[in-house]
Design an enzyme around this catalytic site. Structure first.
Site, short mmCIF file in Angstrom:
data_model
loop_
_atom_site.label_atom_id
_atom_site.label_comp_id
_atom_site.label_asym_id
_atom_site.label_seq_id
_atom_site.Cartn_x
_atom_site.Cartn_y
_atom_site.Cartn_z
N GLU A 128 -6.18 1.76 -3.84
CA GLU A 128 -6.38 3.04 -4.54
C GLU A 128 -7.17 4.04 -3.71
O GLU A 128 -6.89 5.24 -3.71
CB GLU A 128 -7.10 2.79 -5.87
CG GLU A 128 -6.21 2.29 -7.00
CD GLU A 128 -5.93 0.79 -6.97
OE1 GLU A 128 -6.26 0.13 -5.96
OE2 GLU A 128 -5.37 0.28 -7.96
N ALA A 141 4.34 -2.93 -6.87
CA ALA A 141 3.59 -2.03 -5.96
C ALA A 141 2.63 -1.12 -6.71
O ALA A 141 2.10 -0.17 -6.14
CB ALA A 141 4.58 -1.20 -5.15
N GLU A 145 -3.35 -5.44 -11.34
CA GLU A 145 -3.89 -5.28 -12.70
C GLU A 145 -2.97 -5.95 -13.72
O GLU A 145 -3.43 -6.61 -14.66
CB GLU A 145 -4.05 -3.79 -13.02
CG GLU A 145 -5.05 -3.13 -12.08
CD GLU A 145 -5.30 -1.67 -12.39
OE1 GLU A 145 -4.34 -0.88 -12.30
OE2 GLU A 145 -6.44 -1.32 -12.71
C1 1HE Z 1 7.08 3.27 -4.35
C2 1HE Z 1 5.85 2.58 -4.48
C3 1HE Z 1 4.91 3.09 -5.42
C4 1HE Z 1 7.02 1.58 -2.97
N1 1HE Z 1 5.26 4.18 -6.13
N2 1HE Z 1 7.37 4.35 -5.08
N3 1HE Z 1 0.38 1.26 -4.69
C5 1HE Z 1 0.40 1.33 -3.36
O1 1HE Z 1 -0.33 2.06 -2.75
C6 1HE Z 1 1.44 0.48 -2.66
C7 1HE Z 1 2.49 1.37 -2.03
N4 1HE Z 1 3.62 0.63 -1.51
C8 1HE Z 1 3.58 -0.07 -0.36
O2 1HE Z 1 2.56 -0.23 0.28
C9 1HE Z 1 4.88 -0.68 0.11
O3 1HE Z 1 5.94 0.05 -0.48
C10 1HE Z 1 5.05 -2.18 -0.24
C11 1HE Z 1 4.08 -3.01 0.59
C12 1HE Z 1 4.82 -2.43 -1.72
C13 1HE Z 1 6.52 -2.61 0.07
O4 1HE Z 1 6.84 -2.28 1.42
P1 1HE Z 1 8.39 -2.23 1.86
O5 1HE Z 1 8.41 -1.94 3.33
O6 1HE Z 1 9.10 -3.42 1.35
O7 1HE Z 1 9.03 -0.99 1.04
P2 1HE Z 1 8.90 0.59 1.30
O8 1HE Z 1 9.92 1.02 2.31
O9 1HE Z 1 7.50 1.01 1.53
O10 1HE Z 1 9.30 1.14 -0.14
C14 1HE Z 1 10.64 1.06 -0.63
C15 1HE Z 1 10.80 2.16 -1.66
O11 1HE Z 1 9.92 1.93 -2.74
C16 1HE Z 1 10.41 3.51 -1.08
O12 1HE Z 1 11.21 4.50 -1.68
P3 1HE Z 1 12.51 5.11 -0.91
O13 1HE Z 1 12.97 6.19 -1.83
O14 1HE Z 1 12.03 5.58 0.42
O15 1HE Z 1 13.48 3.95 -0.82
C17 1HE Z 1 9.00 3.66 -1.56
O16 1HE Z 1 8.59 5.01 -1.64
C18 1HE Z 1 9.08 3.04 -2.94
N5 1HE Z 1 7.77 2.61 -3.40
N6 1HE Z 1 5.83 1.54 -3.62
C19 1HE Z 1 6.46 4.78 -5.96
N7 1HE Z 1 3.72 2.50 -5.66
C20 1HE Z 1 -2.99 2.78 -13.44
S1 1HE Z 1 -3.68 3.08 -11.94
C21 1HE Z 1 -2.99 2.03 -10.77
C22 1HE Z 1 -3.35 2.53 -9.40
C23 1HE Z 1 -2.44 2.00 -8.35
O17 1HE Z 1 -1.59 1.18 -8.56
S2 1HE Z 1 -2.68 2.64 -6.78
C24 1HE Z 1 -1.76 1.60 -5.73
C25 1HE Z 1 -0.36 2.13 -5.54
#
Ligand code: 1HE
Length: 271
Positions: free
Chosen positions: A140, A68, A120
């Site tokens: 992003e 993610a 990435e």
């Molecule tokens: C996270 C992250 C994360 C999930 N950082 N904790 N990336 C994003 O913007 C993608 C963000 N994530 C999502 O859109 C979704 O989580 C997913 C599509 C990947 C998965 O969905 P799902 O329904 O299977 O899971 P969920 O319920 O959203 O997430 C489960 C847990 O993972 C939840 O935590 P919990 O404590 O509530 O169980 C989420 O908060 C956690 N989680 N993704 C932290 N990214 C060097 S620069 C790079 C720039 C970027 O990468 S920006 C893009 C970031």
């Protein structure tokens, strides 16, 4: 450092070997393998010290989602300054450059989300095998940040800069097949259609790659992307130099001899 633990006292990265294949697995399924500073350090450590008998590496992830991207919770909680985040990005660049230019072919096996920094990471691998439910996105813009793990260089070169601009502006989510059309995946495995499951297929490819001459693999993963950055005249000169060096390999005469003596496989469709 790649034995650092996740919240359940398990390692962030699992590493193992099968014959001469190194297998490295993101092990943070509870947060969809989002990458914090420790995870990047663990990736860097693994790819900095690949044992010399390893001929190819399989990069996989536990759970339903490959990665993610940036750990947004860590980023939020740390409220990093500009310079601090610049250093974090440089750490990603260093780690992922070791994947791309470490001299060992890396096959990534993708499933579910391959988004932001997850894309990435995947873009640094040389071969990408995707499960049919894989999806790709660069969200992003919606998080108020930008790419910082090499997408402007690697992902843009795969899909083209204008497509990356469009993907980021609109938040478009590409499915596995759309991803394959653009080169984000090289193979899509659809178990519903009887395909070999992606992990198994990716391992088979890694083994096949490991059967190439090691110096040829070194040249393939080291030279081609760099020559793409050169002028044509420098590129052709460099290609000649790389060829001259590579053909000194211990196994070259034997491999050529096998062909000359009709002991080598022929190039065939569907072989
Ligand atoms: C996270 C992250 C994360 C999930 N950082 N904790 N990336 C994003 O913007 C993608 C963000 N994530 C999502 O859109 C979704 O989580 C997913 C599509 C990947 C998965 O969905 P799902 O329904 O299977 O899971 P969920 O319920 O959203 O997430 C489960 C847990 O993972 C939840 O935590 P919990 O404590 O509530 O169980 C989420 O908060 C956690 N989680 N993704 C932290 N990214 C060097 S620069 C790079 C720039 C970027 O990468 S920006 C893009 C970031």
């Amino acid at each position: 450092t790649h034995c650092k633990e996740n919240f359940m006292s398990e390692p962030i990265l699992l590493t193992s070997e099968q014959d001469n294949i190194g297998i490295v697995t993101l092990n943070m399924a509870h947060k969809r393998n989002a990458l914090n500073e420790e995870a990047i350090a663990a990736i860097d450590a693994y790819f900095s010290a690949v044992p010399s008998h390893i001929r190819a590496i399989l990069l996989t992830a536990k759970g339903d989602h490959f990665c993610a991207g940036l750990d947004l919770k860590e980023h939020h909680d740390k409220a990093r300054s500009g310079v601090e985040f610049m250093r974090v990005c440089q750490g990603w660049h260093r780690a992922f450059d070791k994947i791309q230019h470490g001299g060992i072919p890396v096959v990534a096996c993708l499933q579910g989300a391959v988004v932001g920094g997850g894309l990435e990471l995947a873009s640094a691998a040389h071969v990408r095998v995707a499960d049919s439910r894989t999806f790709f996105a660069l969200p992003e813009g919606t998080r108020g940040i930008f790419t910082g793990g090499g997408a402007t260089v690697r992902t843009a070169r795969i899909i083209s800069a204008p497509r990356m601009v469009e993907m980021m502006l609109t938040g478009r989510v590409l499915d596995a097949r759309e991803g394959r059309e653009l080169g984000l995946a090289h193979y899509v495995c659809d178990i519903a259609k009887g395909d070999t499951p992606a992990p198994e297929f990716a391992l088979t490819l890694a083994k096949k790659i490991a059967g190439n001459a090691p110096l040829s693999n070194y040249a393939i993963v080291s030279a081609i992307s760099r020559i793409a950055d050169m002028s044509a005249t420098d590129g052709l000169f460099t290609e000649g130099l790389v060829m001259a060096m590579i053909q000194q390999g211990d196994d070259v005469q034997e491999r050529l001899g096998d062909f000359v003596n009709k002991k080598a496989h022929k190039v065939q469709l569907n072989a």
